[in-house]
Design a protein around this motif. Structure first.
Motif, PDB file in Angstrom:
ATOM      1  N   ALA A  26       0.798  -1.233   0.000  1.00 12.42           N
ATOM      2  CA  ALA A  26       0.000   0.000   0.000  1.00 12.42           C
ATOM      3  C   ALA A  26       0.837   1.292   0.000  1.00 12.42           C
ATOM      4  N   PRO A  27       1.887   1.407   0.854  1.00 12.41           N
ATOM      5  CA  PRO A  27       2.630   2.683   0.859  1.00 12.41           C
ATOM      6  C   PRO A  27       3.302   2.964  -0.485  1.00 12.41           C
ATOM      7  N   PHE A  28       3.939   1.933  -1.079  1.00 13.74           N
ATOM      8  CA  PHE A  28       4.615   2.120  -2.383  1.00 13.74           C
ATOM      9  C   PHE A  28       3.596   2.445  -3.466  1.00 13.74           C
ATOM     10  N   GLU A  29       2.444   1.777  -3.338  1.00 17.13           N
ATOM     11  CA  GLU A  29       1.396   1.945  -4.344  1.00 17.13           C
ATOM     12  C   GLU A  29       0.944   3.404  -4.376  1.00 17.13           C
ATOM     13  N   ARG A  30       0.727   3.941  -3.170  1.00 16.45           N
ATOM     14  CA  ARG A  30       0.196   5.296  -3.080  1.00 16.45           C
ATOM     15  C   ARG A  30       1.190   6.315  -3.615  1.00 16.45           C
ATOM     16  N   TYR A  31       2.471   6.164  -3.221  1.00 13.88           N
ATOM     17  CA  TYR A  31       3.428   7.216  -3.556  1.00 13.88           C
ATOM     18  C   TYR A  31       4.078   7.064  -4.923  1.00 13.88           C
ATOM     19  N   ARG A  32       4.244   5.848  -5.423  1.00 12.69           N
ATOM     20  CA  ARG A  32       4.941   5.695  -6.699  1.00 12.69           C
ATOM     21  C   ARG A  32       4.212   4.814  -7.711  1.00 12.69           C
ATOM     22  N   PHE A  33       3.882   3.584  -7.299  1.00  8.79           N
ATOM     23  CA  PHE A  33       3.460   2.589  -8.284  1.00  8.79           C
ATOM     24  C   PHE A  33       2.228   3.026  -9.091  1.00  8.79           C
ATOM     25  N   ALA A  34       1.220   3.588  -8.407  1.00 12.40           N
ATOM     26  CA  ALA A  34      -0.031   3.920  -9.098  1.00 12.40           C
ATOM     27  C   ALA A  34       0.250   4.872 -10.259  1.00 12.40           C
ATOM     28  N   ASN A  35       1.149   5.810 -10.011  1.00  9.40           N
ATOM     29  CA  ASN A  35       1.499   6.776 -11.041  1.00  9.40           C
ATOM     30  C   ASN A  35       2.164   6.088 -12.243  1.00  9.40           C
ATOM     31  N   TRP A  36       3.062   5.156 -11.939  1.00  9.43           N
ATOM     32  CA  TRP A  36       3.738   4.433 -13.037  1.00  9.43           C
ATOM     33  C   TRP A  36       2.759   3.547 -13.794  1.00  9.43           C
ATOM     34  N   ARG A  37       1.862   2.891 -13.051  1.00  2.57           N
ATOM     35  CA  ARG A  37       0.896   1.998 -13.709  1.00  2.57           C
ATOM     36  C   ARG A  37      -0.004   2.763 -14.674  1.00  2.57           C
ATOM     37  N   SER A  38      -0.299   4.033 -14.356  1.00  2.00           N
ATOM     38  CA  SER A  38      -1.278   4.783 -15.146  1.00  2.00           C
ATOM     39  C   SER A  38      -0.823   4.944 -16.607  1.00  2.00           C
ATOM     40  N   ARG A  39       0.488   4.751 -16.868  1.00  4.45           N
ATOM     41  CA  ARG A  39       0.982   4.820 -18.249  1.00  4.45           C
ATOM     42  C   ARG A  39       0.338   3.764 -19.153  1.00  4.45           C
ATOM     43  N   LEU A  40      -0.083   2.658 -18.530  1.00  3.60           N
ATOM     44  CA  LEU A  40      -0.637   1.565 -19.333  1.00  3.60           C
ATOM     45  C   LEU A  40      -1.833   2.044 -20.164  1.00  3.60           C
ATOM     46  N   ALA A  41      -2.600   2.964 -19.606  1.00  2.07           N
ATOM     47  CA  ALA A  41      -3.819   3.424 -20.261  1.00  2.07           C
ATOM     48  C   ALA A  41      -3.548   3.904 -21.690  1.00  2.07           C
ATOM     49  N   ASP A  42      -2.421   4.582 -21.905  1.00  4.14           N
ATOM     50  CA  ASP A  42      -2.097   5.097 -23.248  1.00  4.14           C
ATOM     51  C   ASP A  42      -1.309   4.114 -24.082  1.00  4.14           C
ATOM     52  N   ARG A  43      -0.549   3.259 -23.417  1.00  7.68           N
ATOM     53  CA  ARG A  43       0.431   2.451 -24.148  1.00  7.68           C
ATOM     54  C   ARG A  43      -0.121   1.094 -24.607  1.00  7.68           C
ATOM     55  N   ILE A  44      -1.246   0.633 -24.005  1.00  7.90           N
ATOM     56  CA  ILE A  44      -1.849  -0.622 -24.479  1.00  7.90           C
ATOM     57  C   ILE A  44      -2.617  -0.303 -25.755  1.00  7.90           C
ATOM     58  N   VAL A  45      -2.210  -0.945 -26.865  1.00  6.50           N
ATOM     59  CA  VAL A  45      -2.838  -0.604 -28.148  1.00  6.50           C
ATOM     60  C   VAL A  45      -3.382  -1.852 -28.841  1.00  6.50           C
ATOM     61  N   GLY A  46      -4.156  -1.630 -29.885  1.00  2.00           N
ATOM     62  CA  GLY A  46      -4.667  -2.725 -30.718  1.00  2.00           C
ATOM     63  C   GLY A  46      -6.012  -3.215 -30.217  1.00  2.00           C
ATOM     64  N   ASP A  47      -6.424  -4.376 -30.751  1.00  2.00           N
ATOM     65  CA  ASP A  47      -7.742  -4.915 -30.397  1.00  2.00           C
ATOM     66  C   ASP A  47      -7.672  -5.820 -29.181  1.00  2.00           C
ATOM     67  N   SER A  48      -6.507  -6.492 -29.018  1.00  2.00           N
ATOM     68  CA  SER A  48      -6.444  -7.466 -27.928  1.00  2.00           C
ATOM     69  C   SER A  48      -5.099  -7.388 -27.215  1.00  2.00           C
ATOM     70  N   ALA A  49      -5.157  -7.595 -25.897  1.00  2.30           N
ATOM     71  CA  ALA A  49      -3.923  -7.497 -25.105  1.00  2.30           C
ATOM     72  C   ALA A  49      -3.907  -8.592 -24.055  1.00  2.30           C
ATOM     73  N   LEU A  50      -2.683  -8.937 -23.627  1.00  4.21           N
ATOM     74  CA  LEU A  50      -2.496  -9.961 -22.601  1.00  4.21           C
ATOM     75  C   LEU A  50      -1.675  -9.385 -21.460  1.00  4.21           C
ATOM     76  N   GLU A  51      -2.226  -9.461 -20.232  1.00  7.63           N
ATOM     77  CA  GLU A  51      -1.410  -9.143 -19.059  1.00  7.63           C
ATOM     78  C   GLU A  51      -0.998 -10.455 -18.405  1.00  7.63           C
ATOM     79  N   VAL A  52       0.299 -10.596 -18.109  1.00  7.67           N
ATOM     80  CA  VAL A  52       0.749 -11.804 -17.401  1.00  7.67           C
ATOM     81  C   VAL A  52       1.121 -11.428 -15.969  1.00  7.67           C
ATOM     82  N   GLY A  53       0.822 -12.343 -15.032  1.00  6.50           N
ATOM     83  CA  GLY A  53       1.084 -12.070 -13.615  1.00  6.50           C
ATOM     84  C   GLY A  53       0.206 -10.928 -13.123  1.00  6.50           C
TER      85      GLY A  53
END
Ligand SMILES: C[S@@+](CC[C@H](N)C(=O)[O-])C[C@H]1O[C@@H](n2cnc3c(N)ncnc32)[C@H](O)[C@@H]1O
Length: 226
Positions: A26-53
């Motif tokens: 939770a602490p890392f998520e709040r201060y750093r990780f959430a911000n880094w994860r938000s990049r996925l919104a723009d960078r996932i492209v195409g019709d279909s995607a796979l997240e692993v783990g």
């Protein structure tokens, strides 16, 4: 194909951690990780995607609505948490129990393949990264947010010393040379951005151009045959 003892150890470790996982991070998520994860919104492209783990589904809020997303994890308990999160968010993600080292998808199935903080714990990371390359379309994209072994001599050695304890407790290796592994698996690196020293990195890669050419040749010869 048999399951290695390291694979059994790691998925059991995550099964056991699942109930505490979000709390521990939770602490890392709040201060750093959430911000880094938000990049996925723009960078996932195409019709279909796979997240692993996919873990407990922390990336779900950043999935673009128009992309059909499949997400896998080999820990049943982590997946249960992801499933609950998907319900709360009304996400259409398809969740499946699967090992990234042996994906059940046909070649060239996805436009984007992605993972966050996963290849530190995959028992045979190069094997997993090769599987991802196999299921990624020739013009597809690979996104990775990962922590890796620091290049600083002293810090690197310290990470090596502490690593066995972290593996026993958390199932994750803090001294993985993930950039080397990505290259060994045959990905062509497009971007390597350092987010926290050289320890946490945002990487974008694509299948090698030779594979794109090979696929194009195959495609051309198929057209000629028709
Ligand atoms: C450190 S957690 C990260 C979870 C999530 N990606 C996140 O960013 O919060 C690593 C996850 O990778 C999964 N994992 C590790 N090795 C795997 C494998 N070989 N196949 C599928 N999932 C794997 C674990 O079960 C765990 O849920």
């Amino acid at each position: 194909m048999g399951t290695s003892s390291k694979t059994v150890f790691t998925h059991k470790r995550y099964d056991r951690l699942a109930v505490f996982y979000d709390f521990l991070e939770a602490p890392f998520e709040r201060y750093r990780f959430a911000n880094w994860r938000s990049r996925l919104a723009d960078r996932i492209v195409g019709d279909s995607a796979l997240e692993v783990g996919v873990g407990t589904g922390k990336n779900l809020p950043y999935y673009p609505r128009k992309v059909k997303i499949t997400a896998i994890d080999f820990s049943r308990r982590m997946l249960e948490r992801a499933r609950k999160r998907a319900l709360v968010l009304g996400s259409m993600v398809q969740l499946q129990k699967m090992d990234v080292q042996q994906l059940a998808f046909p070649d060239n199935s996805f436009d984007t393949v992605f993972a966050t903080f996963v290849f530190c714990s995959v028992p045979e990371p190069v094997k997993g990264l090769k599987e991802l390359k196999r299921v990624c379309r020739p013009n597809g994209r690979h996104l990775l947010l990962e922590h890796m072994r620091p290049s600083n001599l002293l810090l690197g050695r310290l990470f090596d010393v502490v690593n066995p304890m972290v593996v026993r407790m958390m199932g994750a290796n803090i001294n993985r040379r993930t950039m080397d592994n990505i290259k060994k698996a045959g990905w062509q690196i497009l971007k390597d951005e350092q987010l926290a020293g050289d320890i946490v990195r945002w990487v974008e890669a694509k299948p090698p151009s030779s594979r794109t050419c090979l696929s194009k040749d195959r495609h051309d010869s198929q057209i000629r045959r028709k």
